[in-house]
Design an enzyme around this catalytic site. Structure first.
Site, PDB file in Angstrom:
ATOM      1  N   LYS A 177       2.808  11.699  -1.270  1.00  0.00           N
ATOM      2  CA  LYS A 177       3.645  10.466  -0.802  1.00  0.00           C
ATOM      3  C   LYS A 177       4.676  11.108  -0.095  1.00  0.00           C
ATOM      4  O   LYS A 177       5.021  10.649   0.891  1.00  0.00           O
ATOM      5  CB  LYS A 177       4.085  10.028  -2.129  1.00  0.00           C
ATOM      6  CG  LYS A 177       3.350   9.129  -2.773  1.00  0.00           C
ATOM      7  CD  LYS A 177       3.912   8.060  -4.090  1.00  0.00           C
ATOM      8  CE  LYS A 177       3.157   7.369  -4.704  1.00  0.00           C
ATOM      9  NZ  LYS A 177       4.057   6.919  -5.809  1.00  0.00           N
TER      10      LYS A 177
ATOM     11  N   LYS B 183      -9.790   6.981  -3.961  1.00  0.00           N
ATOM     12  CA  LYS B 183      -9.472   5.797  -5.250  1.00  0.00           C
ATOM     13  C   LYS B 183      -9.046   4.492  -4.491  1.00  0.00           C
ATOM     14  O   LYS B 183      -8.587   4.554  -3.417  1.00  0.00           O
ATOM     15  CB  LYS B 183      -8.523   6.562  -6.113  1.00  0.00           C
ATOM     16  CG  LYS B 183      -7.204   6.567  -5.679  1.00  0.00           C
ATOM     17  CD  LYS B 183      -6.294   6.789  -6.815  1.00  0.00           C
ATOM     18  CE  LYS B 183      -4.722   6.815  -5.963  1.00  0.00           C
ATOM     19  NZ  LYS B 183      -3.658   7.112  -7.087  1.00  0.00           N
TER      20      LYS B 183
ATOM     21  N   LYS C  37      -3.119   0.364  -3.565  1.00  0.00           N
ATOM     22  CA  LYS C  37      -2.325  -0.291  -2.914  1.00  0.00           C
ATOM     23  C   LYS C  37      -2.150   0.437  -1.389  1.00  0.00           C
ATOM     24  O   LYS C  37      -2.028  -0.296  -0.412  1.00  0.00           O
ATOM     25  CB  LYS C  37      -1.035  -0.907  -3.594  1.00  0.00           C
ATOM     26  CG  LYS C  37      -0.509  -1.953  -3.014  1.00  0.00           C
ATOM     27  CD  LYS C  37      -1.440  -3.171  -3.342  1.00  0.00           C
ATOM     28  CE  LYS C  37      -0.831  -4.318  -2.893  1.00  0.00           C
ATOM     29  NZ  LYS C  37      -1.429  -5.658  -3.360  1.00  0.00           N
TER      30      LYS C  37
HETATM   31  P1  TYM Z   1       0.482   2.759 -11.542  1.00  0.00           P
HETATM   32  O1  TYM Z   1       1.740   1.735 -11.608  1.00  0.00           O
HETATM   33  O2  TYM Z   1       0.358   3.419 -10.072  1.00  0.00           O
HETATM   34  O3  TYM Z   1      -0.859   2.552 -12.063  1.00  0.00           O
HETATM   35  C1  TYM Z   1      -1.030   1.771 -13.270  1.00  0.00           C
HETATM   36  C2  TYM Z   1      -2.312   2.518 -13.917  1.00  0.00           C
HETATM   37  O4  TYM Z   1      -3.391   2.021 -13.099  1.00  0.00           O
HETATM   38  C3  TYM Z   1      -4.222   3.342 -13.042  1.00  0.00           C
HETATM   39  N1  TYM Z   1      -4.853   3.294 -11.877  1.00  0.00           N
HETATM   40  C4  TYM Z   1      -6.231   3.590 -11.613  1.00  0.00           C
HETATM   41  N2  TYM Z   1      -7.043   3.986 -12.631  1.00  0.00           N
HETATM   42  C5  TYM Z   1      -8.456   3.954 -12.025  1.00  0.00           C
HETATM   43  N3  TYM Z   1      -8.816   3.626 -10.793  1.00  0.00           N
HETATM   44  C6  TYM Z   1      -7.926   3.512  -9.829  1.00  0.00           C
HETATM   45  N4  TYM Z   1      -8.167   3.482  -8.611  1.00  0.00           N
HETATM   46  C7  TYM Z   1      -6.418   3.391 -10.276  1.00  0.00           C
HETATM   47  N5  TYM Z   1      -5.473   3.229  -9.407  1.00  0.00           N
HETATM   48  C8  TYM Z   1      -4.293   3.270 -10.515  1.00  0.00           C
HETATM   49  C9  TYM Z   1      -3.072   4.618 -13.158  1.00  0.00           C
HETATM   50  O5  TYM Z   1      -3.753   5.879 -13.480  1.00  0.00           O
HETATM   51  C10 TYM Z   1      -2.040   3.909 -14.122  1.00  0.00           C
HETATM   52  O6  TYM Z   1      -2.499   4.350 -15.405  1.00  0.00           O
HETATM   53  N6  TYM Z   1       3.308   6.728 -13.197  1.00  0.00           N
HETATM   54  C11 TYM Z   1       2.455   5.432 -13.434  1.00  0.00           C
HETATM   55  C12 TYM Z   1       3.555   4.396 -14.392  1.00  0.00           C
HETATM   56  C13 TYM Z   1       4.103   5.367 -15.637  1.00  0.00           C
HETATM   57  C14 TYM Z   1       3.626   5.650 -16.621  1.00  0.00           C
HETATM   58  C15 TYM Z   1       4.664   6.050 -17.622  1.00  0.00           C
HETATM   59  C16 TYM Z   1       2.271   5.892 -17.056  1.00  0.00           C
HETATM   60  C17 TYM Z   1       5.582   5.317 -15.567  1.00  0.00           C
HETATM   61  N7  TYM Z   1       5.801   5.928 -16.649  1.00  0.00           N
HETATM   62  C18 TYM Z   1       4.494   6.532 -18.609  1.00  0.00           C
HETATM   63  C19 TYM Z   1       2.201   6.130 -18.492  1.00  0.00           C
HETATM   64  C20 TYM Z   1       3.265   6.680 -19.177  1.00  0.00           C
HETATM   65  C21 TYM Z   1       2.154   4.873 -12.214  1.00  0.00           C
HETATM   66  O7  TYM Z   1       2.724   4.747 -11.204  1.00  0.00           O
HETATM   67  O8  TYM Z   1       1.062   3.869 -12.533  1.00  0.00           O
END
Ligand code: TYM
Length: 332
Positions: A112, A195, A198
């Protein structure tokens, strides 16, 4: 009951299909067997600039989608991260037990920040994974249901928890990643080598759950497939078809081998037409339910207030123990 904790960012408005299949679907299942804490991570969202009115609305939209997906506030604790101040408080402590080099090795940050350039990259984006460490440790989570892209952050959490426990005495549960192999990584419909996301996907490669069902159907029908004609799961040689089979199997509760049999001798077009209908049947009621929650913001906010109260009780206890272990003088 073992405990799970996970979070999702509110930034995009609509969840995409990867968010749902990779994470949220598992959240719904785990609330039956686990003590489950799920949150909308607005503190993480501000690591990149946000419009305040949009952030507020997107936070409600995220919560509404989680309820529409099947989270039940009677069975799990659903809350907004900023409603529980202990997240920011424990994050500071975690900043102080994380190595600068260790944080510098986080691949999501490297990707990023390389895209944004150093001057537009905030220090918050750099410490983003450390806030996530605090999120997880505050609840003493045994498992963290996420997609593959979050694995490194959970490994960091384990490393830091172990270090803290070693230095100050047993304080935190070491969390395990809960990543389902089949849906760990859902791919872009136009470029199945990346993958679905967004930020990286083209509009045609990304399925937003809240888009017009017709537009979604069209995206499935124009998904990139592979050379050859056989409908067979082969992630290496047929990544496009394999991605469609994964989506199809998961949304319908069919196995991939069953689908392969069902489509034996058929063309890619038949698979896409049927999957387009499966998607429409899934997103149409999902959108309606989301809208119904959004039409009643008072009830939605009340659910989140109750969730925050439940979450805080757990988080406050962990923070108090942490402060004590660190040697902070009690305030009273
Ligand atoms: P975020 O908001 O980017 O994504 C939410 C969840 O979606 C999953 N994900 C995917 N899984 C499979 N294929 C894909 N193409 C795909 N794109 C997204 C992500 O792996 C995620 O599980 N850092 C985290 C949010 C967070 C978090 C936490 C998660 C903050 N604190 C504590 C677990 C525990 C995030 O940005 O997810």
């Amino acid at each position: 009951r073992p405990r799970v904790l996970s979070g999702i960012q509110p930034t995009a408005g609509s969840f995409h299909l990867g968010n749902y299949l990779g994470a949220v679907r598992q959240w719904v299942a785990l609330q039956e067997s686990h003590d489950a804490f799920y949150m909308v991570v607005d503190l993480h969202a501000i690591t990149v600039p946000q419009d305040p009115a949009e952030l507020r609305q997107n936070t409600r939209i995220a919560a509404a989608q989680l309820l529409a997906a099947g989270l039940d506030p009677e069975r799990c604790t659903l809350f907004v991260q900023s409603h529980v101040p202990e997240h920011a408080q424990l994050a500071w402590v975690m900043n102080c037990v994380t190595g600068f080099g260790e944080a510098s090795r986080m691949t999501q940050f490297k990707d990023k920040s390389a895209k944004q350039g150093a001057d537009r990259t905030t220090v918050g984006l750099f410490t983003y994974p450390i806030l996530q460490v605090a999120d997880i440790l505050l609840y003493q989570a045994d498992a963290v249901p996420v997609g593959e892209d979050q694995r490194q952050h959970i490994e960091l959490t384990r490393d830091i928890a172990e270090r803290f426990n070693g230095r100050y005495g047993e304080t935190y549960t070491l969390p395990a990643p809960y990543i389902l192999k089949e849906t760990a990584k859902i791919y872009d419909l136009q470029d199945p080598s990346i993958k679905m996301s967004k930020s990286a996907s083209s509009p045609k490669g990304l399925i937003n759950l809240l888009d017009e069902p017709k537009a979604t159907a069209k995206k499935i029908k124009s998904a990139v497939t592979d050379t050859g004609t056989e409908i067979r799961f082969d992630a290496e040689n047929k990544p496009g078809v394999s991605n469609l089979l994964t989506i199809y199997a998961t949304l319908t509760g069919t196995s991939v081998p069953d689908l392969e049999r069902q489509y034996e001798g058929k063309m890619y077009g038949a698979l896409k037409t049927d999957l387009a209908q499966v998607m429409v049947d899934f997103v149409t009621p999902f959108r309606d339910r989301t809208q119904a929650y959004l039409d009643d913001p008072e009830t939605l906010d009340a659910v989140l207030a109750k969730g925050a109260e439940k979450a805080r009780a757990v988080a406050a206890e962990t923070l108090a123990t942490t402060y004590d272990r660190l040697g902070f003088l009690p305030a009273k």
